[in-house]
Design an enzyme around this catalytic site. Structure first.
Site, PDB file in Angstrom:
ATOM      1  N   ARG A 161       0.824  -1.217   0.000  1.00 54.80           N
ATOM      2  CA  ARG A 161       0.000   0.000   0.000  1.00 54.80           C
ATOM      3  C   ARG A 161       0.855   1.262   0.000  1.00 54.80           C
ATOM      4  O   ARG A 161       0.686   2.164  -0.823  1.00 54.80           O
ATOM      5  CB  ARG A 161      -0.916  -0.020   1.219  1.00 54.80           C
ATOM      6  CG  ARG A 161      -1.735   1.239   1.455  1.00 54.80           C
ATOM      7  CD  ARG A 161      -2.405   1.113   2.812  1.00 54.80           C
ATOM      8  NE  ARG A 161      -3.034   2.330   3.264  1.00 54.80           N
ATOM      9  CZ  ARG A 161      -4.340   2.549   3.226  1.00 54.80           C
ATOM     10  NH1 ARG A 161      -5.137   1.653   2.681  1.00 54.80           N
ATOM     11  NH2 ARG A 161      -4.840   3.666   3.704  1.00 54.80           N
ATOM     12  N   TYR A 164      -5.199  10.984  -1.140  1.00 51.45           N
ATOM     13  CA  TYR A 164      -5.567   9.597  -1.438  1.00 51.45           C
ATOM     14  C   TYR A 164      -6.672   9.165  -0.498  1.00 51.45           C
ATOM     15  O   TYR A 164      -6.820   9.682   0.619  1.00 51.45           O
ATOM     16  CB  TYR A 164      -4.367   8.653  -1.318  1.00 51.45           C
ATOM     17  CG  TYR A 164      -4.159   8.077   0.053  1.00 51.45           C
ATOM     18  CD1 TYR A 164      -4.788   6.880   0.425  1.00 51.45           C
ATOM     19  CD2 TYR A 164      -3.353   8.712   0.987  1.00 51.45           C
ATOM     20  CE1 TYR A 164      -4.613   6.346   1.686  1.00 51.45           C
ATOM     21  CE2 TYR A 164      -3.172   8.188   2.237  1.00 51.45           C
ATOM     22  CZ  TYR A 164      -3.799   7.009   2.596  1.00 51.45           C
ATOM     23  OH  TYR A 164      -3.638   6.492   3.849  1.00 51.45           O
ATOM     24  N   TRP A 214       2.651   2.596   6.589  1.00 52.64           N
ATOM     25  CA  TRP A 214       3.091   3.808   5.896  1.00 52.64           C
ATOM     26  C   TRP A 214       2.294   5.021   6.353  1.00 52.64           C
ATOM     27  O   TRP A 214       2.857   6.083   6.612  1.00 52.64           O
ATOM     28  CB  TRP A 214       2.939   3.608   4.386  1.00 52.64           C
ATOM     29  CG  TRP A 214       3.449   4.741   3.548  1.00 52.64           C
ATOM     30  CD1 TRP A 214       4.722   4.924   3.095  1.00 52.64           C
ATOM     31  CD2 TRP A 214       2.685   5.838   3.031  1.00 52.64           C
ATOM     32  NE1 TRP A 214       4.809   6.059   2.334  1.00 52.64           N
ATOM     33  CE2 TRP A 214       3.570   6.645   2.279  1.00 52.64           C
ATOM     34  CE3 TRP A 214       1.347   6.232   3.132  1.00 52.64           C
ATOM     35  CZ2 TRP A 214       3.149   7.815   1.625  1.00 52.64           C
ATOM     36  CZ3 TRP A 214       0.929   7.386   2.486  1.00 52.64           C
ATOM     37  CH2 TRP A 214       1.828   8.161   1.753  1.00 52.64           C
ATOM     38  N   ASP A 215       0.959   4.887   6.454  1.00 53.34           N
ATOM     39  CA  ASP A 215       0.115   6.001   6.892  1.00 53.34           C
ATOM     40  C   ASP A 215       0.543   6.520   8.257  1.00 53.34           C
ATOM     41  O   ASP A 215       0.729   7.727   8.471  1.00 53.34           O
ATOM     42  CB  ASP A 215      -1.351   5.564   7.001  1.00 53.34           C
ATOM     43  CG  ASP A 215      -1.893   4.981   5.718  1.00 53.34           C
ATOM     44  OD1 ASP A 215      -1.392   3.914   5.300  1.00 53.34           O
ATOM     45  OD2 ASP A 215      -2.816   5.582   5.154  1.00 53.34           O
ATOM     46  N   THR A 216       0.695   5.582   9.190  1.00 58.48           N
ATOM     47  CA  THR A 216       1.048   5.959  10.553  1.00 58.48           C
ATOM     48  C   THR A 216       2.409   6.618  10.606  1.00 58.48           C
ATOM     49  O   THR A 216       2.591   7.659  11.259  1.00 58.48           O
ATOM     50  CB  THR A 216       1.036   4.715  11.466  1.00 58.48           C
ATOM     51  OG1 THR A 216      -0.273   4.165  11.490  1.00 58.48           O
ATOM     52  CG2 THR A 216       1.468   5.072  12.875  1.00 58.48           C
TER      53      THR A 216
END
Length: 604
Positions: A79, A97, A189-191
């Site tokens: 992701r 996104y 990745w988001d965190t």
């Protein structure tokens, strides 16, 4: 739409096997953007190694509408990897996104875009957990999510309530700065982007959104525990611990290790009963034993070099000897062989060897150690059988009590386990079969399981590569025999220093057997450095097979183990100084103090 220079907002839709929904999602996204933007935007389908019709659909949409672009990947990037690739290829200054299942209501898209587009914030993220707008989530989703976010806030000092909501926007400047620091390429990745954005002083806005769960899910052991949990610990180490490990701290820790390793031995062993015997030991033979043990360490470095070479990595014997010294020093102090993780970290940071390969090399080394020790004990056991001493040995073991009996029992189990492990590794290497992915999929069907399976397969594959070549197996096996033969010679010299009154053949045979069983006994992490178990097995066998007094045998066991531990710790501290290991190097090359003020805005 015009030229790329006119694009202000780029919306990325990460897509993995979304053939049933991607076309509808793109259409709804275009409609929503049209409602508040007068052109100047693009929609990018970040197709991530799909094996369904998603690539064909995305390509067709891009041909039919100039506002749509398709970024294709032949292989699974994860992701985060797919997002980074698409953002890097995007033309807009505002990078957005959201998840293609549209779990987050697109009525919030204008607010998300404008938070960053206005210049008020550098990063914006939707939240399902802000007061007054808590998403109605099933327990099997909500409980893990709240627990995960609580851990992120606790360990990573984040001021946000929801880090994994798939509804985020970044300024071009923020993305380009943060993407060079973020290491994860999948769900974390988001965190990591949000945590590092706060640490770097970027303005982060978190606002509540309407969110409806789509599809079915389950608590995923592989992803939630091993995947995300390990990433939290990795980021915590990098942001909160690593910057504080200065050269002074490293030197202080080295000195503390030396003292603690010695003090721990006094906690497991009653020295009162053996002091007299130890005082009478010949110091020249004890020193000779220590020097013999020192000779085994360069061979350890040579063996580790050969293991890594079989995996395709190159490093000098001197560096690797130091790395082994440092890790073994850690193992003396901390239970569960925590020092092994230190070595994996050192070779990764200083030689770029990935963690799976680093831990695989350690596993290979450990298996060869256990196999060699088991074989040495087996050779002596055969000798006892041939000379008719098996009954005496049986009486010694069955009549044992306390630590000695536990130690021998542990040694037996470990020895058998080592033989089974080597047989399994060699058999799998020769067959070329790898059942890792099938086993992982039995635990988890989540897409992150693919990532975990790749890591585990790399680990298993590295082990198989070492065991799959006769030359490599032979070199590593021979060096292992040399290492443990020198270990036994050290013990024999120390035992001889006590003048036990036995012939050379008896001394050597008992020494080989007692040291081998003692080392097998201390494999399980029941005490730091195996202190206590080694002495128990050594003393039991020396007393039972030779008839020497208990104080003498225990004194020899304690002194032998103490000499080896002292050489290990001195070598570990010296290696820290000589190599200036990666912990210190990372501080010297890092950004400095990460204790920046966190400015997070939360809107109710």
């Amino acid at each position: 739409m015009g030229s790329a220079a006119s694009v202000e907002v780029s919306v990325v839709l990460p897509a993995y096997n979304e053939e049933g929904s991607i076309e509808g999602t793109v259409e709804k996204t275009l409609q929503t953007l049209d409602s508040f933007l007068d052109g100047g935007y693009e929609v990018i389908v970040a197709e991530d190694g799909c094996d369904d019709r998603t690539p064909e659909i995305a390509s067709r949409l891009a041909r039919e509408d100039p506002r749509v672009r398709h970024v294709h990947s032949d292989e699974r990037l994860g992701r985060g990897g797919a997002l980074e690739r698409a953002f890097s290829a995007a033309d807009g200054e505002v990078l957005v996104y959201f998840d293609t299942d549209l779990a987050t209501d697109l009525s919030h898209l204008e607010e998300l875009v404008e938070r960053v587009r206005s210049g008020e914030y550098d990063v914006a993220t939707g939240s399902r957990w802000l007061p007054g707008r808590v998403a109605d989530r099933p327990a099997k989703r909500g409980v893990p999510s709240q627990g995960y976010n609580a851990l992120v806030r606790l360990f990573l000092r984040s001021g946000l309530r929801d880090h994994q909501c798939g509804f985020k926007a970044f300024s071009r400047e923020a993305f380009e700065h943060l993407s060079t620091q973020v290491e994860d390429s999948h769900w974390f990745w988001d965190t990591e982007m949000l945590v590092r954005a706060q640490r770097e002083g970027f303005r982060v806005a978190e606002f509540p959104v309407e969110w409806t769960p789509k599809g079915d899910t389950k608590v995923d052991l592989v992803r939630d525990v091993f995947g995300m949990g390990s990433q939290i610990l990795r980021t915590w180490w990098q942001l909160s611990v690593q910057p504080r490990v200065t050269r002074r701290v490293t030197l202080t820790a080295g000195g503390f290790l030396t003292l603690l390793a010695l003090v721990l031995m006094t906690q497991y062993i009653d020295f009162g009963a053996v002091v007299t015997e130890m005082q009478q030991a010949d110091p020249a033979l004890v020193v000779a034993g220590a020097l013999v043990y020192v000779l085994s360490w360069p061979i350890r470095g040579l063996r580790y070099r050969d293991i890594l070479a079989e995996q395709g990595y190159r490093a000098s014997v001197g560096f690797l000897t130091g790395a082994v010294f440092i890790s073994q020093t850690g193992n003396l102090v901390f239970p569960a062989r925590a020092g092994d993780a230190v070595r994996a970290y050192v070779v990764k940071m200083r030689r770029g060897i990935p963690y799976p390969s680093g831990f695989a090399s350690l596993a290979v080394e450990r298996v060869f150690d256990l196999l060699t020790i088991t074989l040495l004990a087996g050779v002596v056991l055969i000798g006892y059988t041939v000379t008719g001493q098996t009954a005496e040995l049986a009486r010694t073991v069955t009549g044992a009590e306390g630590a000695g009996r536990v130690a021998v029992g542990v040694a037996t189990v470990v020895g058998l386990g080592a033989i089974v492990a080597v047989a399994a590794i060699v058999a799998s290497a020769r067959s070329g079969t790898n059942f890792v992915r099938r086993a992982v999929h039995r635990i988890s069907t989540d897409s992150y399981a693919e990532y975990v399976a790749d890591v585990v397969e790399q680990f298993v594959g590295d082990i198989q590569r070492v065991a799959g070549t006769r030359a490599g197996f032979g070199r590593i096996g021979l060096s292992s025999v040399c290492i443990w033969t020198l270990d036994v010679v050290t013990a024999v010299l120390v035992l001889r220093a006590f003048d036990p009154g036995m012939g050379l053949v008896t001394l050597v045979s008992v020494g080989f057997f007692a040291v081998s069983v003692g080392n097998l006994a201390k494999v399980l992490p029941l005490s730091p450095g195996g202190v206590g178990l080694y002495e128990g097995a050594f003393t039991l066998l020396v007393v039972g097979l030779t008839g020497v007094g208990y104080p003498l045998a225990l004194g020899a066991a304690v002194l032998d183990h103490a000499v080896k531990n002292l050489v290990t710790v001195i070598g570990g501290v010296a290696s820290m100084l000589a190599l200036n290991v990666s912990l210190t190097t990372a501080v010297d090359q890092g950004p400095g103090d990460n204790d920046v003020e966190v400015d997070v805005v939360q809107d109710d």
